[in-house]
Write a protein that holds these residues in place. Structure first.
Motif, mmCIF file in Angstrom:
data_model
loop_
_atom_site.group_PDB
_atom_site.id
_atom_site.type_symbol
_atom_site.label_atom_id
_atom_site.label_comp_id
_atom_site.label_asym_id
_atom_site.label_seq_id
_atom_site.Cartn_x
_atom_site.Cartn_y
_atom_site.Cartn_z
ATOM 1 N N ALA A 186 5.483 11.359 12.611
ATOM 2 C CA ALA A 186 6.001 12.495 12.403
ATOM 3 C C ALA A 186 5.426 13.228 11.026
ATOM 4 N N LEU A 187 5.552 12.402 10.105
ATOM 5 C CA LEU A 187 5.156 12.668 8.686
ATOM 6 C C LEU A 187 3.547 12.398 8.669
ATOM 7 N N GLY A 188 2.895 12.037 9.482
ATOM 8 C CA GLY A 188 1.392 11.776 9.321
ATOM 9 C C GLY A 188 0.965 10.687 8.392
ATOM 10 N N VAL A 189 1.724 9.643 8.487
ATOM 11 C CA VAL A 189 1.319 8.788 7.488
ATOM 12 C C VAL A 189 0.684 7.695 8.151
ATOM 13 N N ASP A 190 -0.537 7.262 7.791
ATOM 14 C CA ASP A 190 -1.356 6.108 8.313
ATOM 15 C C ASP A 190 -1.200 5.069 7.671
ATOM 16 N N LEU A 191 -0.007 4.077 7.792
ATOM 17 C CA LEU A 191 0.320 3.003 6.777
ATOM 18 C C LEU A 191 -0.134 1.864 7.443
ATOM 19 N N ASP A 192 -0.530 0.555 6.797
ATOM 20 C CA ASP A 192 -0.861 -0.436 7.334
ATOM 21 C C ASP A 192 0.530 -1.227 7.359
ATOM 22 N N LEU A 193 1.019 -1.425 8.327
ATOM 23 C CA LEU A 193 2.560 -1.736 8.403
ATOM 24 C C LEU A 193 2.486 -2.979 9.634
ATOM 25 N N ARG A 194 3.195 -4.334 9.009
ATOM 26 C CA ARG A 194 3.114 -5.359 9.683
ATOM 27 C C ARG A 194 4.389 -5.922 9.862
ATOM 28 N N GLU A 195 4.712 -6.928 10.823
ATOM 29 C CA GLU A 195 6.105 -7.577 10.920
ATOM 30 C C GLU A 195 6.256 -8.502 10.036
ATOM 31 N N GLY A 196 7.203 -8.639 9.124
ATOM 32 C CA GLY A 196 7.577 -9.598 8.181
ATOM 33 C C GLY A 196 8.973 -9.842 8.070
ATOM 34 N N PRO A 197 9.601 -10.742 7.480
ATOM 35 C CA PRO A 197 10.943 -11.183 7.364
ATOM 36 C C PRO A 197 11.885 -10.310 6.483
ATOM 37 N N ARG A 198 11.272 -9.257 5.903
ATOM 38 C CA ARG A 198 12.157 -8.422 5.106
ATOM 39 C C ARG A 198 11.111 -7.090 4.670
ATOM 40 N N PRO A 199 11.613 -5.988 4.308
ATOM 41 C CA PRO A 199 11.084 -4.653 3.904
ATOM 42 C C PRO A 199 10.162 -5.228 2.586
ATOM 43 N N LEU A 200 8.867 -4.868 2.811
ATOM 44 C CA LEU A 200 7.977 -5.146 1.396
ATOM 45 C C LEU A 200 6.764 -4.211 1.426
ATOM 46 N N LEU A 201 6.521 -3.777 0.500
ATOM 47 C CA LEU A 201 5.531 -2.844 -0.202
ATOM 48 C C LEU A 201 4.252 -3.852 -1.115
ATOM 49 N N GLU A 202 3.113 -3.606 -0.683
ATOM 50 C CA GLU A 202 2.047 -4.272 -1.672
ATOM 51 C C GLU A 202 0.944 -3.359 -2.030
ATOM 52 N N ALA A 203 0.587 -3.141 -3.049
ATOM 53 C CA ALA A 203 -0.571 -2.410 -3.334
ATOM 54 C C ALA A 203 -1.704 -3.446 -4.126
ATOM 55 N N ASP A 204 -3.083 -3.234 -3.604
ATOM 56 C CA ASP A 204 -4.027 -4.021 -4.354
ATOM 57 C C ASP A 204 -4.827 -2.994 -5.415
ATOM 58 N N LEU A 205 -4.816 -3.469 -6.679
ATOM 59 C CA LEU A 205 -5.268 -2.540 -7.870
ATOM 60 C C LEU A 205 -6.122 -3.317 -8.468
ATOM 61 N N ARG A 206 -7.299 -2.647 -8.992
ATOM 62 C CA ARG A 206 -8.371 -3.193 -9.896
ATOM 63 C C ARG A 206 -8.381 -2.619 -11.167
ATOM 64 N N GLY A 207 -8.472 -3.595 -12.126
ATOM 65 C CA GLY A 207 -8.665 -2.966 -13.474
ATOM 66 C C GLY A 207 -9.570 -4.046 -14.378
ATOM 67 N N PRO A 208 -9.219 -3.537 -15.835
ATOM 68 C CA PRO A 208 -10.107 -4.454 -16.614
ATOM 69 C C PRO A 208 -9.941 -5.950 -16.652
ATOM 70 N N ARG A 209 -8.859 -6.434 -16.022
ATOM 71 C CA ARG A 209 -8.550 -7.932 -15.994
ATOM 72 C C ARG A 209 -8.790 -8.337 -14.485
ATOM 73 N N GLY A 210 -9.387 -7.617 -13.623
ATOM 74 C CA GLY A 210 -9.643 -7.917 -12.193
ATOM 75 C C GLY A 210 -8.712 -7.398 -11.311
ATOM 76 N N VAL A 211 -8.786 -7.880 -10.040
ATOM 77 C CA VAL A 211 -7.982 -7.570 -8.965
ATOM 78 C C VAL A 211 -6.558 -8.098 -9.105
ATOM 79 N N PHE A 212 -5.436 -7.478 -8.572
ATOM 80 C CA PHE A 212 -4.090 -7.854 -8.743
ATOM 81 C C PHE A 212 -3.159 -7.338 -7.817
ATOM 82 N N VAL A 213 -2.338 -7.865 -7.289
ATOM 83 C CA VAL A 213 -1.134 -7.131 -6.263
ATOM 84 C C VAL A 213 -0.012 -6.801 -6.841
ATOM 85 N N LEU A 214 0.283 -5.723 -6.787
ATOM 86 C CA LEU A 214 1.760 -5.222 -7.251
ATOM 87 C C LEU A 214 2.454 -5.088 -5.981
ATOM 88 N N ARG A 215 3.664 -5.736 -6.339
ATOM 89 C CA ARG A 215 4.715 -5.747 -5.180
ATOM 90 C C ARG A 215 6.234 -5.766 -5.571
#
Length: 215
Positions: A186-215
């Motif tokens: 309804a909100l038009g959000v195309d989110l990569d959503l998968r089944e997991g044991p608990r709610p979780l959000l993760e973002a992959d970011l890249r900066g001067p010190r390489g790629v890291f996961v923010l969760r």
């Protein structure tokens, strides 16, 4: 695109804003810029999120209790009142119509994003920024269903003069992902959503010190 096309910003909720900014700079090599304070008692620091190395209307908001707030009591937005460690709490999206219409569409499928309310933030130089939000505090965080924002005539912060990281991906997990599909649709959000044991959000970011996961 590995994140919602309508993404406005990610919300990284923290119990101590100063400590979080220092830790984030150590981990990434990028020091977030002071954003300002909200009337609800929170304050933030910001990092622009580029896409393929180019400016984009996305940013990361690191938000915590304002250490200079007049009321030293709990801050009851983004779960800050009960937060004991930083985490990626939720995200905001822009909608392709006015916020009231988007709220009505979501409510029609059983999801209440909250009423449309005016919000504001006072920047360190005293400028007051104003926008509209449809945001209801969920039962718990992380919250894979986003809240809604309309900047109106206020410039979108991600396109401003901020330190930057590159956004590579955003994904979510939930014990019952199918239960969130009507609201996201309804909100038009195309989110990569998968089944997991608990709610979780993760973002992959890249900066001067390489790629890291923010969760």
């Amino acid at each position: 695109m590995a994140f919602p096309s309508t993404l406005d910003h990610l919300v990284y909720a923290v119990p101590d804003l100063g400590e979080a900014v220092t830790d984030f700079a150590r981990r990434t090599g990028v020091t977030p810029a002071r954003g300002g304070a909200h009337p609800v008692g929170s304050a933030n620091a910001l990092v622009a999120l580029t896409v393929d190395g180019r400016p984009a209307p996305h940013y990361l908001e690191i938000v915590g209790p304002d250490p200079e707030r007049e009321d030293p009591g709990p801050v009851r937005v983004f779960g800050l009142a009960d937060l004991d460690r930083p985490h990626l709490a939720t995200f905001a999206v822009r909608v392709g119509q006015d916020l009231e219409s988007a709220v009505e569409r979501a409510r029609a499928v059983g999801h209440d994003p909250g009423d449309v309310d005016p919000w504001s933030r006072t920047t360190p130089d005293g400028t007051v920024l104003r926008w509209l939000l449809a945001k209801r505090e969920p039962d718990s965080y992380p919250a894979p269903v986003p809240f809604l924002i309309d900047w109106g005539g206020t410039p979108q912060p991600g396109l401003g003069d901020l330190p930057a990281l590159e956004l590579l991906a955003l994904r979510a997990e939930h014990p019952e992902p199918a239960s969130l599909a009507p609201a996201l649709g309804a909100l038009g959000v195309d989110l990569d959503l998968r089944e997991g044991p608990r709610p979780l959000l993760e973002a992959d970011l890249r900066g001067p010190r390489g790629v890291f996961v923010l969760r």
